[in-house]
Design an enzyme around this catalytic site. Sequence first.
Site, short mmCIF file in Angstrom:
data_model
loop_
_atom_site.label_atom_id
_atom_site.label_comp_id
_atom_site.label_asym_id
_atom_site.label_seq_id
_atom_site.Cartn_x
_atom_site.Cartn_y
_atom_site.Cartn_z
CB SER A 125 -0.85 -0.01 1.27
OG SER A 125 -1.40 1.26 1.53
CE1 TYR A 149 -3.33 -2.16 5.64
CE2 TYR A 149 -2.99 0.21 5.42
CZ TYR A 149 -3.22 -1.03 4.86
OH TYR A 149 -3.35 -1.14 3.49
CE LYS A 153 -1.23 -4.43 3.51
NZ LYS A 153 -1.52 -5.73 2.90
C1 UD1 Z 1 -6.72 5.31 3.95
C2 UD1 Z 1 -5.68 4.87 4.91
C3 UD1 Z 1 -4.58 4.19 4.16
C4 UD1 Z 1 -5.12 3.00 3.39
C5 UD1 Z 1 -6.25 3.48 2.47
C6 UD1 Z 1 -6.92 2.29 1.83
C7 UD1 Z 1 -5.92 6.47 6.76
C8 UD1 Z 1 -5.26 7.57 7.52
N1 UD1 Z 1 -5.23 6.01 5.70
O1 UD1 Z 1 -6.11 6.23 3.09
O2 UD1 Z 1 -3.57 3.75 5.03
O3 UD1 Z 1 -4.12 2.37 2.66
O4 UD1 Z 1 -7.22 4.20 3.22
O5 UD1 Z 1 -7.72 2.72 0.76
O6 UD1 Z 1 -6.98 6.03 7.09
N2 UD1 Z 1 -12.31 11.74 3.68
C9 UD1 Z 1 -13.32 12.60 4.07
N3 UD1 Z 1 -14.45 12.07 4.63
C10 UD1 Z 1 -14.61 10.71 4.83
C11 UD1 Z 1 -13.58 9.85 4.43
C12 UD1 Z 1 -12.44 10.39 3.87
O7 UD1 Z 1 -13.21 13.83 3.91
O8 UD1 Z 1 -15.66 10.31 5.36
C13 UD1 Z 1 -11.09 12.30 3.05
C14 UD1 Z 1 -9.81 12.05 3.81
O9 UD1 Z 1 -9.56 13.06 4.74
C15 UD1 Z 1 -8.78 12.00 2.67
C16 UD1 Z 1 -9.57 11.42 1.50
O10 UD1 Z 1 -10.94 11.64 1.80
O11 UD1 Z 1 -8.37 13.30 2.33
C17 UD1 Z 1 -9.34 9.94 1.28
O12 UD1 Z 1 -9.58 9.25 2.49
P1 UD1 Z 1 -9.63 7.65 2.56
O13 UD1 Z 1 -10.54 7.13 1.50
O14 UD1 Z 1 -9.92 7.26 3.98
O15 UD1 Z 1 -8.18 7.19 2.13
P2 UD1 Z 1 -6.73 7.60 2.73
O16 UD1 Z 1 -6.85 8.47 3.92
O17 UD1 Z 1 -5.92 8.13 1.61
#
Ligand code: UD1
Length: 342
Positions: A125, A149, A153
């Site tokens: 990842s 996590y 990895k």
């Molecule tokens: C997350 C994990 C990462 C993992 C990946 C799997 C964290 C900190 N990181 O990545 O280790 O490999 O998922 O796909 O959890 N967001 C919102 N509202 C929400 C959900 C997300 O605003 O309800 C935003 C987040 O702040 C971020 C973006 O959307 O900016 C993507 O979030 P997310 O889909 O959770 O992925 P990652 O944080 O990149």
Amino acid sequence: MTNILLTGGAGYIGSHTYVALVSAGYRPIILDDYSNSHPGVIARLEDITGQPVAHVRGSVLDVAMVSALIEQHAVQAVLHFAGFKAVGESVAEPLKYFDNNITGTVRLMQAMERAGCRALVFSSSATVYGDPAAVPITEAFPLAHTSPYGYSKIACEHIIAAMLAAKPDWHASVLRYFNPVGAHPSGLIGESPQGVPNNLMPYVAQVATGKRAHLNVWGADYPTPDGTGLRDYIHVMDLAEGHVAALDALLQTGRSFTVNLGTGAGHSVLEVVRAFSLACGHAVPYKICERRPGDIAQCYADATLALQLLGWRAQRTLADMCADTWRWQSRNPDGYHEAAIA
Ligand code: UD1
């Protein structure tokens, strides 16, 4: 026919890769304990491919069973998807992650060694880059973990590297995924998270069907063009095809490699919300909230090496990712739940 074992093959990425492998002429066999997936996916895979799906219920921790399975099917390579992936849960339950993700990989490699199968494609990842000093991220960036996590990895990458150094007959492809989203265009398979989704796209999709009232946008004060987090969203079918390209390269060249699988471009949370609204035909309500602890501002791949090494690049757009997610979510608002009853 080349037989391939897919651990965690009933999960989100494993099931889509199953379809891509069948299209490419491989014969995949699914091993899954359904701890974070659903048996209902098997019938859906049979619908899509028009063929029976070879599948076994079991855990990668069971060395005797896995080595017997590899021998019985003369498996040529293993694609190892069977890992847990929720960052928050890994903080609360670190031993669960170390056992399943790290011990699971060790036991799987023991089973492979015992059965004489020494080609492994490993699901890593972009989390292994921690909070990167710059973007785009190349494979040469230093590794850092920000959660159990992420640690799991990195540990698996080290374990694989140590085996490759010690055993010249082992080959491995380590694939560092960015943010997989979307679904198969049939709408029959997709991501089916248990409980409240942690990740952006499944959450947006559940807001769009009315299952959840609004999206919480975790922070709009990041140093990005619109202040919201920037990520490299990659269509799960592009990712699946990336696995086929990696497997082809591994089996043809016998050379090991570590490669990013991303598109090379970042999209903000608000861009995703807008693209999803276009795909579903109505607004997706959202509220700007405080930052989520542990989140980073931006994360996107330098995807050059995958093109050079595998001749693979992601083809599908953000609009495709949203349209395919919407087709899956609107037809299966409860994921595989109904398939289980049928
Ligand atoms: C997350 C994990 C990462 C993992 C990946 C799997 C964290 C900190 N990181 O990545 O280790 O490999 O998922 O796909 O959890 N967001 C919102 N509202 C929400 C959900 C997300 O605003 O309800 C935003 C987040 O702040 C971020 C973006 O959307 O900016 C993507 O979030 P997310 O889909 O959770 O992925 P990652 O944080 O990149």
